[in-house]
Design an enzyme around this catalytic site. Structure first.
Site, PDB file in Angstrom:
ATOM      1  N   HIS A   8      -0.649  40.724  68.509  1.00 45.07           N
ATOM      2  CA  HIS A   8      -0.255  41.942  67.774  1.00 45.07           C
ATOM      3  C   HIS A   8      -0.399  43.215  68.618  1.00 45.07           C
ATOM      4  O   HIS A   8       0.041  44.284  68.187  1.00 45.07           O
ATOM      5  CB  HIS A   8      -1.098  42.100  66.500  1.00 45.07           C
ATOM      6  CG  HIS A   8      -0.836  41.059  65.459  1.00 45.07           C
ATOM      7  ND1 HIS A   8       0.425  40.827  64.941  1.00 45.07           N
ATOM      8  CD2 HIS A   8      -1.664  40.181  64.834  1.00 45.07           C
ATOM      9  CE1 HIS A   8       0.354  39.851  64.042  1.00 45.07           C
ATOM     10  NE2 HIS A   8      -0.900  39.430  63.955  1.00 45.07           N
TER      11      HIS A   8
ATOM     12  N   ASP B 124       2.039  31.374  65.502  1.00 42.92           N
ATOM     13  CA  ASP B 124       1.111  31.976  64.550  1.00 42.92           C
ATOM     14  C   ASP B 124       1.876  32.310  63.264  1.00 42.92           C
ATOM     15  O   ASP B 124       3.070  32.608  63.307  1.00 42.92           O
ATOM     16  CB  ASP B 124       0.520  33.246  65.162  1.00 42.92           C
ATOM     17  CG  ASP B 124      -0.639  33.816  64.367  1.00 42.92           C
ATOM     18  OD1 ASP B 124      -1.796  33.571  64.752  1.00 42.92           O
ATOM     19  OD2 ASP B 124      -0.384  34.509  63.351  1.00 42.92           O
TER      20      ASP B 124
ATOM     21  N   HIS C 191       1.743  34.896  61.634  1.00 44.17           N
ATOM     22  CA  HIS C 191       2.190  36.295  61.670  1.00 44.17           C
ATOM     23  C   HIS C 191       3.083  36.548  62.889  1.00 44.17           C
ATOM     24  O   HIS C 191       2.845  35.996  63.964  1.00 44.17           O
ATOM     25  CB  HIS C 191       0.977  37.221  61.738  1.00 44.17           C
ATOM     26  CG  HIS C 191      -0.002  37.011  60.626  1.00 44.17           C
ATOM     27  ND1 HIS C 191      -1.136  36.250  60.769  1.00 44.17           N
ATOM     28  CD2 HIS C 191       0.020  37.445  59.348  1.00 44.17           C
ATOM     29  CE1 HIS C 191      -1.797  36.226  59.616  1.00 44.17           C
ATOM     30  NE2 HIS C 191      -1.114  36.937  58.729  1.00 44.17           N
TER      31      HIS C 191
ATOM     32  N   ASP D 245      -2.822  29.744  61.456  1.00 40.88           N
ATOM     33  CA  ASP D 245      -2.905  30.284  60.100  1.00 40.88           C
ATOM     34  C   ASP D 245      -1.677  29.929  59.256  1.00 40.88           C
ATOM     35  O   ASP D 245      -1.531  30.437  58.140  1.00 40.88           O
ATOM     36  CB  ASP D 245      -3.157  31.805  60.112  1.00 40.88           C
ATOM     37  CG  ASP D 245      -2.447  32.520  61.241  1.00 40.88           C
ATOM     38  OD1 ASP D 245      -1.567  31.918  61.893  1.00 40.88           O
ATOM     39  OD2 ASP D 245      -2.761  33.708  61.461  1.00 40.88           O
TER      40      ASP D 245
HETATM   41 ZN   LIG Z   1      -1.939  35.261  62.420  1.00 40.57          ZN
END
Ligand SMILES: [Zn+2]
Length: 344
Positions: free
Chosen positions: A161, A196, A198, A285
């Site tokens: 991120h 991931d 995200h 995740d």
């Molecule tokens: Zn994540």
């Protein structure tokens, strides 16, 4: 495969983060890596090695000097301001539209200028842990350059991120982007596959205008999932980078059928790019019982994921990212690695 690990991550242990309108216990905790380490040793995935210290040069190839300086001194500035026993540094104000970024301001204004959320606290050990995580990713890339088929950077904090000059999402330095840039600088053509849950907004933004690094991400659609502001299907790259970015956002409650369809599309894109090395942002995740995920992958699906990645027949760096179900995290992480090894 070689596994790069440093105990420096143990010192990055923020007790809490601010999210969903409240202070909540942190989920990006040292136990994540420690549990995976124990499981990787138990299932004999490979030798655990300390990372090499690459110095600041590879970090500065990706990150803005102002961000790097701020991260290195944020904790001491914060404690000077609020006392040695102060809680972790978390921003409370941002330069909204019409206001000024203050790259040289005091600690509060620099926090707001360089951070994009409240989930990414800075404590005393954050900087050394971040550097060690970058060194683990770099060491894994170096192992590939020296002829290894695969290597695993088992480190935290995660990185995907963090962009060139903004941190957030539990990420401070973008480990996989630093490793990808190191590959470019050493004559390799890297593709990044981000699995991931995200979207890897930081990695995308770092390489968005470039055609020498491919970025492919499978993730929860940002219409409902963090990071909310990037990761949509119409982001293809820009300028020279047009076509070197592929987002595969999936709907809520996606399970293996949808996920494997996306993996297949990702694999086609990666093959067409013709990379020398694959770097996997390995977030776990997407698991059905992850506390912050809306996907429904089951434990055995991670074996299939590892097999699918091995099917690309590329030297592969696995870089640990998210995944927060502490009871399942170790088993599903090692499932990916074991699935890869069994099919490689
Ligand atoms: Zn994540």
């Amino acid at each position: 495969m070689k596994i790069f690990y440093s105990p420096a991550h143990l010192e990055h242990e923020p007790p809490q983060e601010f999210e969903q309108g409240r202070m909540a216990p942190a989920v990006e905790v040292p136990e994540r890596v420690e549990r995976v380490r124990a499981e990787a040793e138990r299932r004999k995935i490979g030798a655990l090695l300390p990372p090499r210290d690459f110095g600041m040069e590879p970090v500065s190839r990706v990150h803005d000097a102002g961000l790097v300086t701020f991260l290195s001194e944020a904790s001491s500035l914060w404690r000077k301001r609020y006392g040695e026993g102060a809680p972790p540094a978390i921003p409370s104000a941002w330069p909204g539209r019409g206001m000024k970024n203050r790259f040289q301001g005091d600690v509060e204004s620099r926090l707001g200028t360089y951070a994009f959320d409240t989930a990414t606290p800075i404590v005393r050990g954050t900087w050394s842990a971040s550097l060690a995580a970058a060194n683990c990713a770099l060491s894994a890339a170096e192992a590939i350059k020296s002829g290894e088929r695969a290597a695993f950077a088992l480190a935290r904090p995660p990185g995907h991120h963090a962009s060139a000059d903004v941190f957030g999402g539990y990420c401070y330095l973008n480990n996989i982007a630093i490793a990808a840039q190191w590959c470019v600088d050493h004559g390799l053509k890297p593709a990044v596959l981000d699995v991931d849950y995200h979207h890897g907004n930081g990695t995308q933004s770092i390489f968005y205008g470039r055609d020498d690094v491919l970025f492919v991400s499978i993730h929860g659609d940002p219409s409902f999932a963090y990071p909310h502001f990037l990761g949509f299907a119409d982001e293809h790259g820009e300028g020279r980078g047009e076509g070197a970015n592929l987002n595969l956002p999936l709907p809520m409650y996606s399970a293996w059928d949808a996920y494997s369809w996306a993996l297949d599309k990702a694999a086609k894109k990666i093959r067409a790019f013709g990379p020398d090395v694959l770097l996997v942002s390995l977030g776990l995740d997407s698991f059905e019982a992850d506390p912050i995920s809306k996907f429904k992958l089951r434990a055995e699906d991670y074996l299939r994921m590892g097999e699918a990645i091995a099917g690309l027949k590329l030297p592969t760096v696995f870089n640990f990212e998210g995944g927060y179900n502490l009871d399942a995290l170790a088993a599903i992480t090692v499932n990916v690695l074991e699935g890869f090894e069994s099919a490689a």
